[in-house]
Motif scaffolding. Structure first.
Motif, PDB file in Angstrom:
ATOM      1  N   GLU B 124      46.889  36.706  43.224  1.00  0.00           N
ATOM      2  CA  GLU B 124      46.237  36.112  44.344  1.00  0.00           C
ATOM      3  C   GLU B 124      46.908  36.632  45.545  1.00  0.00           C
ATOM      4  OE1 GLU B 124      47.041  31.864  43.853  1.00  0.00           O
ATOM      5  OE2 GLU B 124      45.365  31.526  42.549  1.00  0.00           O
ATOM      6  N   MET B 127      45.264  40.208  46.344  1.00  0.00           N
ATOM      7  CA  MET B 127      43.947  39.979  46.714  1.00  0.00           C
ATOM      8  C   MET B 127      43.545  39.224  47.749  1.00  0.00           C
ATOM      9  SD  MET B 127      42.864  42.141  44.403  1.00  0.00           S
ATOM     10  CE  MET B 127      40.939  42.170  44.629  1.00  0.00           C
ATOM     11  N   SER B 128      44.403  38.502  48.556  1.00  0.00           N
ATOM     12  CA  SER B 128      44.126  37.560  49.384  1.00  0.00           C
ATOM     13  C   SER B 128      43.617  38.298  50.569  1.00  0.00           C
ATOM     14  CB  SER B 128      45.575  36.510  49.779  1.00  0.00           C
ATOM     15  OG  SER B 128      46.409  37.477  50.447  1.00  0.00           O
ATOM     16  N   ILE B 131      37.964  38.994  51.460  1.00  0.00           N
ATOM     17  CA  ILE B 131      37.267  37.875  51.485  1.00  0.00           C
ATOM     18  C   ILE B 131      36.039  38.209  50.600  1.00  0.00           C
ATOM     19  CG2 ILE B 131      35.662  36.368  52.944  1.00  0.00           C
ATOM     20  CD1 ILE B 131      37.759  36.792  55.049  1.00  0.00           C
ATOM     21  N   ARG B 133      32.765  35.993  50.394  1.00  0.00           N
ATOM     22  CA  ARG B 133      31.842  34.747  50.845  1.00  0.00           C
ATOM     23  C   ARG B 133      30.882  34.115  49.661  1.00  0.00           C
ATOM     24  NH1 ARG B 133      31.632  30.558  53.957  1.00  0.00           N
ATOM     25  NH2 ARG B 133      30.333  30.472  55.534  1.00  0.00           N
ATOM     26  N   CYS B 134      30.740  34.951  48.693  1.00  0.00           N
ATOM     27  CA  CYS B 134      30.020  34.020  47.402  1.00  0.00           C
ATOM     28  C   CYS B 134      30.846  33.431  46.772  1.00  0.00           C
ATOM     29  CB  CYS B 134      29.079  35.335  46.692  1.00  0.00           C
ATOM     30  SG  CYS B 134      27.913  36.213  47.258  1.00  0.00           S
ATOM     31  N   GLY B 135      32.246  33.898  46.719  1.00  0.00           N
ATOM     32  CA  GLY B 135      33.231  32.841  46.052  1.00  0.00           C
ATOM     33  C   GLY B 135      33.282  33.218  44.833  1.00  0.00           C
ATOM     34  N   TYR B 137      35.938  34.351  43.312  1.00  0.00           N
ATOM     35  CA  TYR B 137      37.291  34.476  42.993  1.00  0.00           C
ATOM     36  C   TYR B 137      37.557  34.220  41.593  1.00  0.00           C
ATOM     37  CZ  TYR B 137      37.645  34.367  48.050  1.00  0.00           C
ATOM     38  OH  TYR B 137      37.581  34.838  49.529  1.00  0.00           O
ATOM     39  N   PRO B 138      37.163  33.234  40.734  1.00  0.00           N
ATOM     40  CA  PRO B 138      37.742  32.897  39.416  1.00  0.00           C
ATOM     41  C   PRO B 138      37.410  33.992  38.666  1.00  0.00           C
ATOM     42  CG  PRO B 138      36.304  31.141  40.435  1.00  0.00           C
ATOM     43  CD  PRO B 138      36.162  32.210  41.362  1.00  0.00           C
ATOM     44  N   ARG B 139      36.214  34.815  39.053  1.00  0.00           N
ATOM     45  CA  ARG B 139      35.885  35.962  37.883  1.00  0.00           C
ATOM     46  C   ARG B 139      36.855  37.108  38.307  1.00  0.00           C
ATOM     47  NH1 ARG B 139      30.027  34.952  35.888  1.00  0.00           N
ATOM     48  NH2 ARG B 139      30.061  32.688  35.963  1.00  0.00           N
ATOM     49  N   ILE B 140      36.981  37.366  39.627  1.00  0.00           N
ATOM     50  CA  ILE B 140      37.642  38.438  39.875  1.00  0.00           C
ATOM     51  C   ILE B 140      39.105  38.426  39.207  1.00  0.00           C
ATOM     52  CG2 ILE B 140      39.004  39.408  42.098  1.00  0.00           C
ATOM     53  CD1 ILE B 140      36.675  38.602  43.715  1.00  0.00           C
ATOM     54  N   MET B 141      39.621  37.141  39.281  1.00  0.00           N
ATOM     55  CA  MET B 141      41.014  37.071  38.672  1.00  0.00           C
ATOM     56  C   MET B 141      41.052  37.323  37.086  1.00  0.00           C
ATOM     57  SD  MET B 141      44.212  35.777  38.424  1.00  0.00           S
ATOM     58  CE  MET B 141      44.563  34.503  40.013  1.00  0.00           C
TER      59      MET B 141
END
Lengths: 755, 169
Positions: B124, B127-128, B131, B133-135, B137-141
C-alpha cells in the motif's frame, strides 16, 4: 521556425507506433491470438452478414468481390480469422469482452479466440437503447444481448449449411464446438466453409440456444484487452500520431461562458517552435512543433477575457440561492396516493436536508484529439462515448458532410460520462482546418479539472412518516439544482443535426428545453432515484431548477449518485426514530420490489456474520438503478476526525452476469469511485472559476485508503441488467450510516466531514 | 544533444533540456506505453525506472537523465514475452480502462526488486503514489502478492536444489 530534429530511437519503435493504427478501415485490432497469427496472411476471405440497414447505405464492413456481409458484427475469413466488430466503445467497463462473449456463445467459439475490433461509425452500430451510436447508461449488455446472440446464431447456421452442402450430409447431423464444424466425428475449422457460406442465405432467423447450454456466458476467462493493457501496447487517443502532425495546447477561458477580449500574440510568437496562435470558442489555441513548446507558450500567452455573469458567483452563493429556492413549490415530477393521509397516519415524522456538490469526472487520460482536415475529407482520433456525434462535430467544424469524416476508434483512458462532451474535438478540428495541418490537442490536467462539465450540485429535502406498523406512510421529496438535459442538448444537437442548421438554432432549441425544465417539465435525471425503490404508497417528488451556468453532464450513475445518498440516509434516520432495525425496516418496505428486497435480505444476513473489530462500525444502504438492485454494508472506523472505510460487502442482482469477474470488477471500481466522492469530492467555484486544479486539491482515493471489497452476485437467469454504475449509489449513504453508528453524528452533506 | 540509455539502447535527443522525460520518450522516441496523467508527479501514470528506481517522469527534465539508464513498460516485457508482473496483471484481470497500468506495473516491479516479500502495508505504501480512477486497487494488491509468493517459491526451490546439490558434492 522549424528546427531540424535529429534523434534516433530504439529500433522499430516508430514503426511499431504507426503500425498500431490501421487507417484502412478505421478500426484497431484489439486482440490477435497466437493461433490466429499462425493461420497466416489473410486474403480471399469472406465476410458473413446481412447489413442491418439493407442496401440503401454502404455496408458497415468492406466487402470484396468474393465476399458477402450477413451482418455488421462478424467477419470470418477463409483462412479462419474470426473477427468481431464491437459496436460499443471501451472505457474500461469490459464491453469488448462482454459483447464478444455474447456473440461467441451462439457462434460457438471461445471468446478469447476471436479477434475483437472496435467498430467505426455506421448506422448498424447504433445503440438500440439510445437511437444514436453512443455508449453509456449501463445499457450496452442489456441492449445488445438478444441482437448479438441472433447475429452469432445466424452466422453459425450459415456455416453449418455450407458444410452440409460440401460434405453431402444433412445439416441436422452437423454439430459445432469451439470454432469447429463437426461432421461424422471429423473437425473442420469455421474458415474452411466461409467462402461457401457467403453464397448462402437464411430464410428466417434461427432459434437461440437454451441458456442451460451456455458454455461461455456466465464463466470467467479474463478480458480480451488484458494483455495489451498490461504491456503498454493498448492504443488510446493520446497515442495517435500522423506524419506532419503539430501539437496544440489551448489556453482556456477562465470561467465557463467567457470569451476573448484581446490576445497579445507578440507575448509568445518568438518562443521556440510556436507556429500558430488561433482564437477558439473555448480559448486560444497555441500550435507548436512539439508539445512542451506549445505548453510553455500557452502558459506565457497574454489574453484579456470578457467575463460572463457566472464570474460573479461563488460556491457559498450557489448554496444560499438553492436554500432560498426551497421555499418555492416547484414542479411535480412524481405524485402518487395521498400525502396528507399518509402523514396523518404517521407516528414518526422526520424531515431532513441533504447536500451534494458539483463533481469533476477526472478520468486518468486528459482530454485530447487528433484531427486531420483535408480538402474533401477529415479524420479524427479521440476516445469518446459518442462516436457518431463526434463525427458530426468534426464535419460541422470542418465544413464537410458527415460521410466524409472517418472516426478511428481508440480505447478511452476512463470516461465516466466525461467523454460525452467534446469541446477538445472542436478545438482540434478548427485548428486543423485553419492551419491545414494535422493537429493534436492535448489538455492539461488543470484544463480537464477546470474546463470540463460537472455532476450537478443538489440540495434535497425529504420529509417522511412511518406508521404504527413500521410502514413508510408518506414520502415527500424536493430537489433544487441545475439540469443536465439542456447542456447535453447543447452538445448533441450541433453534433447530430446537419451542418447547414446553424449553431445559433441548435442553441435556441437547447434554451427551449431549458425553459421547459424550469417551468413545466422535469429532467428525469434530476430526480431519478429520489422516491423510488420502496413501497411508498403516498409519495411526491418536486423539483426547483436553479442554474448558475456551470456546464453539467452525466457523471457515473447520474442522478442516482446524489439521490441515493439522501434517500438512504433518510431511511436510516426513519428506522432510528421509529426504533426499528434498519435492515428489517427496509425489508418491510420493499414488499412491491422483491428483487431489491432479496439483495437487502442477503446483505443483511452477511452483515450479521461479519467479524467487526473493536472500534469499527457498520452502515447499510440499498438502491436500485439501471434496472439492477444493490445492497451494501460498509465497515468504517473514525480516528481523529478521519473516516476510514475498511471493508465493503456488496450484493448485486444484475440478471444474468455475462462475465461475473468483470461485473465484480465494476462493483469494486464503482465503490472506489463512489468513495472518492463520499470522502473527498468537491468542486468549488470562486468568481465563477473552478478552484480545484489537480489531484493535490481534488484527491482521488489511493490504494492505502481503499477498502477490501466482497462482491456477491445473485444467481439470476433473467436477461442482464446494468453493471457499470449500480454499484456506486449505495456507498456514500452506507458509509454515512456507519459513521453515525461510530460517532452519533448524522452527516447529511457530501463530502462527509465530521464536525 | 542529451544522451541516455533507453531500454538498453543509447539514444540522443535535441529536445530542450527542460522538456520532461515523459514527452521525450513518448513523442521523440515514440514509446507510447508511459502515460500523461497530471503533469505534476501526483498520479504516477508516467512512472519509469531510472537506474532501477521507480520515478515519475512528467516533471523530470530530460537533462536530469543524461548518461543514465531508463527502462519503460516496453522494456520489461512485450505481449509475447510478458514479465511475471505483467502476466499477473493480465491473469488477475487488473486493468479496466488500463491507462494508469503501465505506471502501476513499473511501480510494482520496482517494489519487488527492492523488497521481494512485502507486507500488505509495504505494498500500500509503495503503490500509494499511483492513482487508478477505475479503482482496480484490490486486484493490484492481489497481482503483486501473487508474484511475490511465486518468486518466494522459486527462491525456495533454487535454495533447496542448491542445498541438495551440495549434499551430493
Amino acid at each position: 521556425m522549424s528546427q531540424p530534429v535529429k534523434t534516433r530511437g530504439p529500433e522499430g519503435s516508430i514503426e511499431k507506433a504507426h503500425n498500431s493504427i490501421d487507417t484502412a478501415n478505421g478500426s484497431i485490432a484489439l486482440s490477435r491470438r497466437n493461433f490466429l497469427k499462425a493461420a497466416g496472411v489473410t486474403g480471399g476471405g469472406l465476410v458473413l452478414g446481412v447489413s442491418l440497414t439493407g442496401c440503401l447505405s454502404r455496408p458497415a464492413l468492406q466487402t470484396r468481390a468474393d465476399t458477402l456481409s450477413p451482418n455488421a458484427f462478424l467477419q470470418i475469413t477463409s483462412d479462419n480469422v474470426v473477427r468481431f466488430y464491437c459496436p460499443r466503445d471501451e472505457m474500461g467497463q469490459g464491453i469488448t469482452t462482454g459483447l464478444a462473449t455474447i456473440i461467441a456463445e451462439e457462434l460457438d467459439i471461445h471468446p478469447q479466440l476471436i479477434e475483437v475490433k472496435l467498430a467505426g461509425v455506421h448506422a448498424d452500430y447504433v445503440n438500440p437503447g439510445m437511437g444514436i451510436q453512443g455508449t453509456g447508461a449501463s445499457k450496452s449488455v442489456r441492449e445488445h444481448y438478444t441482437q448479438l446472440r441472433q447475429a452469432g446464431a445466424d452466422t453459425r447456421a450459415l456455416l453449418i449449411h455450407a458444410a452440409a452442402q460440401e460434405k453431402g450430409v444433412n445439416p441436422k447431423d452437423i454439430t459445432t464446438d469451439n470454432g469447429a464444424i463437426i461432421v461424422d466425428g471429423a473437425r473442420f475449422q469455421f474458415g474452411e466453409f466461409a467462402e461457401k457460406a457467403a453464397k448462402l442465405s437464411l430464410d428466417q432467423q434461427v432459434l437461440l440456444k437454451p441458456s442451460d447450454q451456455f458454455k461461455y456466458i456466465g464463466t470467467d476467462f479474463g478480458r480480451v484487452d488484458a494483455v495489451e493493457k498490461s504491456t503498454g501496447t493498448a492504443m488510446y487517443g493520446i497515442d495517435a500520431e500522423l506524419p506532419g502532425m503539430r501539437y496544440a495546447v489551448v489556453k482556456h477561458i477562465p470561467v465557463a461562458g467567457a470569451s476573448i477580449k484581446s490576445v497579445n500574440e507578440d507575448s509568445i510568437k518568438n518562443m521556440p517552435g510556436v507556429l500558430h496562435i488561433k482564437t477558439l470558442p473555448t480559448g486560444v489555441g497555441v500550435v507548436a512543433e512539439r508539445y512542451w513548446q506549445a505548453k510553455k507558450a500557452a502558459a506565457a500567452l497574454e489574453v484579456e477575457w470578457e467575463l460572463p455573469e457566472l464570474a460573479n458567483v461563488n460556491s457559498a452563493q450557489i448554496k444560499s440561492d438553492y436554500q432560498a429556492a426551497l421555499s418555492e413549490g416547484g414542479e411535480v415530477g412524481v405524485e402518487q396516493g395521498d400525502l396528507g393521509q399518509g402523514f396523518a397516519a404517521a407516528t414518526t415524522v422526520v424531515e431532513s436536508e441533504y447536500w451534494a456538490p458539483y463533481l469533476a469526472h477526472a478520468p486518468m487520460e486528459p482530454m485530447n484529439a487528433l484531427v486531420r482536415v483535408g480538402k474533401d475529407d477529415a479524420e479524427v482520433w479521440s476516445g469518446t462515448q459518442m462516436p457518431q456525434p463526434m463525427r458530426g462535430l468534426v464535419a460541422r467544424h470542418a465544413g464537410l458532410s458527415a460521410d466524409k469524416v472517418t472516426v478511428h476508434p481508440v480505447y478511452m483512458g476512463g470516461a465516466f460520462g466525461r467523454r460525452s462532451f467534446m469541446s477538445h474535438v472542436i478545438e482540434a478540428t478548427i485548428l486543423a482546418k485553419e492551419t491545414g495541418e494535422p493537429i493534436k490537442v492535448v489538455w492539461s490536467r488543470e484544463s480537464d479539472m477546470q474546463n470540463g462539465v460537472y455532476r450537478p450540485a443538489s440540495l434535497m429535502t425529504l420529509k417522511a412518516g412511518v406508521d404504527e406498523n413500521g410502514k413508510i406512510s408518506a414520502w415527500a421529496a424536493k430537489r433544487v439544482g441545475g439540469n443536465i438535459n439542456p447542456d447535453m442538448m447543447r452538445t448533441m444537437l450541433p453534433a447530430v443535426l446537419p451542418g447547414l442548421v446553424p449553431e445559433g438554432a441548435t442553441n435556441f432549441v437547447a434554451d427551449i428545453i431549458e425553459s421547459f425544465n424550469e417551468s413545466w417539465s422535469i429532467d428525469s435525471a434530476s430526480i431519478e432515484g429520489l422516491c423510488e425503490n420502496y413501497d411508498f404508497p403516498n409519495r411526491e417528488a418536486r423539483h426547483v431548477t436553479v442554474n448558475h451556468g456551470l456546464p453539467l453532464m452525466f457523471w457515473r450513475a447520474v442522478g442516482h449518485s446524489f439521490t441515493a445518498f439522501a434517500k438512504e440516509v433518510m431511511i436510516d434516520e426513519l428506522a432510528e426514530q421509529a426504533k426499528l432495525d434498519p435492515v428489517d425496516f427496509r425489508i418491510a418496505n420493499t414488499e412491491t420490489n422483491p428483487r431489491l428486497q432479496n439483495v437487502i435480505r442477503l446483505a443483511g444476513e452477511r452483515m450479521k456474520h461479519l467479524e467487526v473489530p473493536a472500534g469499527h462500525s457498520l452502515g447499510f444502504a440499498a438502491h436500485g438503478s439501471f434496472e439492477s438492485d444493490v445492497a451494501q454494508v460498509a465497515q468504517v472506523s473514525v480516528d481523529s476526525g478521519k473516516i476510514r472505510v475498511h471493508k465493503v460487502v456488496c450484493v448485486i442482482d444484475c440478471g444474468r452476469a455475462i462475465n461475473p469477474d468483470i461485473v465484480k470488477g465494476q462493483i469494486e471500481g464503482s465503490i472506489m469511485f463512489g468513495l472518492t466522492a463520499a470522502l473527498y469530492g468537491d468542486i468549488q467555484l470562486e468568481n465563477g472559476a473552478v478552484k480545484e486544479s489537480n489531484f493535490h486539491n481534488y484527491p482521488i482515493l489511493r490504494m492505502n485508503e481503499s477498502p477490501e471489497v466482497e462482491v456477491i452476485i445473485v444467481k439470476n437467469d433473467d436477461a442482464p441488467t446494468g453493471a457499470g454504475e449500480p454499484g456506486l449509489p449505495p456507498i456514500a449513504p452506507a458509509v454515512a450510516n456507519a459513521v453515525y453508528q461510530a460517532t452519533g453524528q448524522r452527516l447529511r452533506s457530501l463530502p462527509l466531514t465530521l464536525a | 544533444m542529451i544522451e541516455f540509455t533507453l531500454n538498453g539502447q543509447v539514444v540522443q535527443t535535441d529536445d530542450t533540456p527542460d522538456t520532461p522525460l515523459l514527452w521525450v520518450v513518448r513523442d521523440t522516441f515514440k514509446l507510447k506505453g508511459s502515460k500523461f496523467g497530471c503533469g505534476a508527479a501526483l498520479c504516477g501514470a508516467c512512472t519509469m525506472h531510472i537506474e532501477g528506481a521507480a520515478v515519475k517522469t512528467c516533471v523530470l527534465p530530460v537533462s536530469a537523465v543524461a548518461g543514465k539508464s531508463i527502462t519503460t513498460i516496453e522494456g520489461i516485457g512485450t505481449p509475447d514475452t510478458m514479465s511475471a508482473m505483467q502476466a499477473a496483471w493480465a491473469e488477475q484481470g487488473v486493468p479496466q480502462c488500463g491507462y494508469c497500468q503501465s505506471g502501476q506495473i513499473m511501480a510494482a516491479t520496482a517494489l519487488l526488486s527492492n523488497n521481494p516479500n512485502p507486507s500488505d502495508g509495504d505494498i500500500e505504501q509503495a503503490m500509494s503514489g499511483n492513482i487508478c480512477r477505475c479503482g482496480c486497487y484490490p486486484r493490484i494488491m492481489q497481482a503483486i502478492k501473487s508474484v511475490a509468493v511465486q518468486s518466494q517459491k522459486d527462491a525456495a526451490e533454487v535454495a533447496s536444489i542448491s542445498k541438495a546439490t551440495e549434499v551430493f558434492l
